[in-house]
Design a protein around this motif. Structure first.
Motif, PDB file in Angstrom:
ATOM      1  N   GLU A 217      -2.191   4.236  -3.570  1.00 57.57           N
ATOM      2  CA  GLU A 217      -2.231   3.147  -4.535  1.00 57.57           C
ATOM      3  C   GLU A 217      -2.001   1.836  -3.791  1.00 57.57           C
ATOM      4  O   GLU A 217      -1.181   1.767  -2.871  1.00 57.57           O
ATOM      5  N   THR A 218      -2.726   0.798  -4.142  1.00 54.36           N
ATOM      6  CA  THR A 218      -2.573  -0.500  -3.482  1.00 54.36           C
ATOM      7  C   THR A 218      -2.421  -1.594  -4.526  1.00 54.36           C
ATOM      8  O   THR A 218      -3.168  -1.634  -5.505  1.00 54.36           O
TER       9      THR A 218
ATOM     10  N   THR B 138      -3.992  -7.481  -8.244  1.00 53.07           N
ATOM     11  CA  THR B 138      -4.991  -6.422  -8.306  1.00 53.07           C
ATOM     12  C   THR B 138      -4.325  -5.096  -7.993  1.00 53.07           C
ATOM     13  O   THR B 138      -3.649  -4.965  -6.967  1.00 53.07           O
ATOM     14  N   GLN B 139      -4.486  -4.127  -8.865  1.00 51.17           N
ATOM     15  CA  GLN B 139      -3.959  -2.775  -8.658  1.00 51.17           C
ATOM     16  C   GLN B 139      -5.133  -1.817  -8.502  1.00 51.17           C
ATOM     17  O   GLN B 139      -6.056  -1.813  -9.316  1.00 51.17           O
ATOM     18  N   GLN B 140      -5.090  -1.020  -7.448  1.00 47.73           N
ATOM     19  CA  GLN B 140      -6.187  -0.110  -7.149  1.00 47.73           C
ATOM     20  C   GLN B 140      -5.650   1.293  -6.884  1.00 47.73           C
ATOM     21  O   GLN B 140      -4.767   1.467  -6.058  1.00 47.73           O
ATOM     22  N   ARG B 141      -6.188   2.274  -7.621  1.00 44.47           N
ATOM     23  CA  ARG B 141      -5.862   3.680  -7.394  1.00 44.47           C
ATOM     24  C   ARG B 141      -7.141   4.432  -7.080  1.00 44.47           C
ATOM     25  O   ARG B 141      -8.212   4.082  -7.588  1.00 44.47           O
TER      26      ARG B 141
ATOM     27  N   ARG C  29       0.842  -1.187   0.000  1.00 45.71           N
ATOM     28  CA  ARG C  29       0.000   0.000   0.000  1.00 45.71           C
ATOM     29  C   ARG C  29       0.884   1.246   0.000  1.00 45.71           C
ATOM     30  O   ARG C  29       1.703   1.436   0.891  1.00 45.71           O
TER      31      ARG C  29
ATOM     32  N   LYS D 155     -10.209   5.308  -9.557  1.00 49.90           N
ATOM     33  CA  LYS D 155     -10.133   4.511 -10.776  1.00 49.90           C
ATOM     34  C   LYS D 155     -10.599   3.083 -10.495  1.00 49.90           C
ATOM     35  O   LYS D 155     -10.544   2.599  -9.369  1.00 49.90           O
ATOM     36  N   SER D 156     -11.055   2.405 -11.529  1.00 49.92           N
ATOM     37  CA  SER D 156     -11.493   1.020 -11.383  1.00 49.92           C
ATOM     38  C   SER D 156     -10.282   0.116 -11.167  1.00 49.92           C
ATOM     39  O   SER D 156      -9.201   0.370 -11.712  1.00 49.92           O
ATOM     40  N   PRO D 157     -10.434  -0.945 -10.365  1.00 53.39           N
ATOM     41  CA  PRO D 157      -9.321  -1.869 -10.122  1.00 53.39           C
ATOM     42  C   PRO D 157      -8.869  -2.545 -11.415  1.00 53.39           C
ATOM     43  O   PRO D 157      -9.669  -2.785 -12.317  1.00 53.39           O
ATOM     44  N   ARG D 158      -7.597  -2.847 -11.503  1.00 52.03           N
ATOM     45  CA  ARG D 158      -7.038  -3.602 -12.616  1.00 52.03           C
ATOM     46  C   ARG D 158      -6.629  -4.974 -12.106  1.00 52.03           C
ATOM     47  O   ARG D 158      -6.040  -5.102 -11.027  1.00 52.03           O
ATOM     48  N   HIS D 159      -6.931  -6.012 -12.872  1.00 53.48           N
ATOM     49  CA  HIS D 159      -6.615  -7.378 -12.480  1.00 53.48           C
ATOM     50  C   HIS D 159      -5.867  -8.077 -13.606  1.00 53.48           C
ATOM     51  O   HIS D 159      -6.161  -7.861 -14.770  1.00 53.48           O
TER      52      HIS D 159
END
Length: 218
Positions: A87-88, A97-100, A80, A103-107
């Motif tokens: 950003e996580t 999983t990338q989360q900002r 984190r 913004k929508s999560p990216r997988h």
């Protein structure tokens, strides 16, 4: 194929270690190094503050981020970032999983980056204190005193892995890891200050200043 930016993020998330199967039995690490790695093992969940300076050859100044690294048990890891922006990145069940914020999560699956799966495996081996599993992927060298200041240097055995990461160095004192250095094969370098040391990240870090902090006495 993952992008260079994503690859750098994941290498930081998984910092510092990975394991790979070997057709031949690798030479064992010294008994003192094995004992030190065993002593570093900890139960999950485990959390530590971090501050990272990434020295890229294409930039005049290092990129600096800070936040918290977490091992949630098994193959579940989380990085984190709180500063400079939230950003996580989380790894669980073979998926990243990338989360900002906003913004929508990216997988995406680690199958797209098998060397990062290897990295994940060995990071877990280090956190659990499994020296035997760790030495399947690395030549392990130790200097210093396990009861005081010490350094572990990890050199990848797999030639494909070595094309990405040249070496990983961990500086510590007694049973505490204080710093991790990841030297990439292309010349870029990431230095992470861990735990209480993270709060001492200079406003304008240099390699020399961070090395002095890493090798200083707590």
């Amino acid at each position: 194929m993952i992008s260079g930016k994503t690859r750098l993020l994941l290498l930081s998330l998984l910092l510092p270690l990975w394991a790979s199967a070997s057709a031949s039995e690798p030479a064992a690490a010294s008994s003192s190094a094995q004992a030190l790695i065993t002593a570093l093992g900890q139960p999950a969940p485990a959390h530590t503050a971090f501050a990272e300076a990434r020295f890229l050859q294409v930039l005049a100044r290092p990129l600096v981020v800070s936040g918290q690294l977490s091992w949630l048990g098994g193959d579940q890891l989380q990085r984190r970032v709180d500063h400079p922006q939230q950003e996580t990145a989380t790894i669980a069940n073979g998926e990243v999983t990338q989360q900002r914020v906003g913004k929508s999560p990216r997988h995406f699956s680690l199958k797209r980056a098998p060397q990062l799966q290897v990295l994940l495996d060995s990071f877990v081996a280090l956190l659990s204190g499994d020296a035997g599993r760790l030495q399947q992927a690395f030549e392990i060298r130790q200097t210093g005193d396990a009861a005081a200041a010490w350094t572990l240097t990890l050199l990848p055995r797999d030639a494909k892995v070595a094309k990405t990461v040249a070496s990983i160095t961990i500086d510590g004192y007694a049973k505490e890891s204080r710093c991790m250095h990841m030297q990439e094969a292309d010349g870029d370098l990431a230095i992470d200050l861990l735990g209480a040391l993270a709060a001492k990240m200079p406003a304008q870090p240099t390699r020399e200043a961070l090395q002095a902090l890493c090798q200083g006495t707590p």
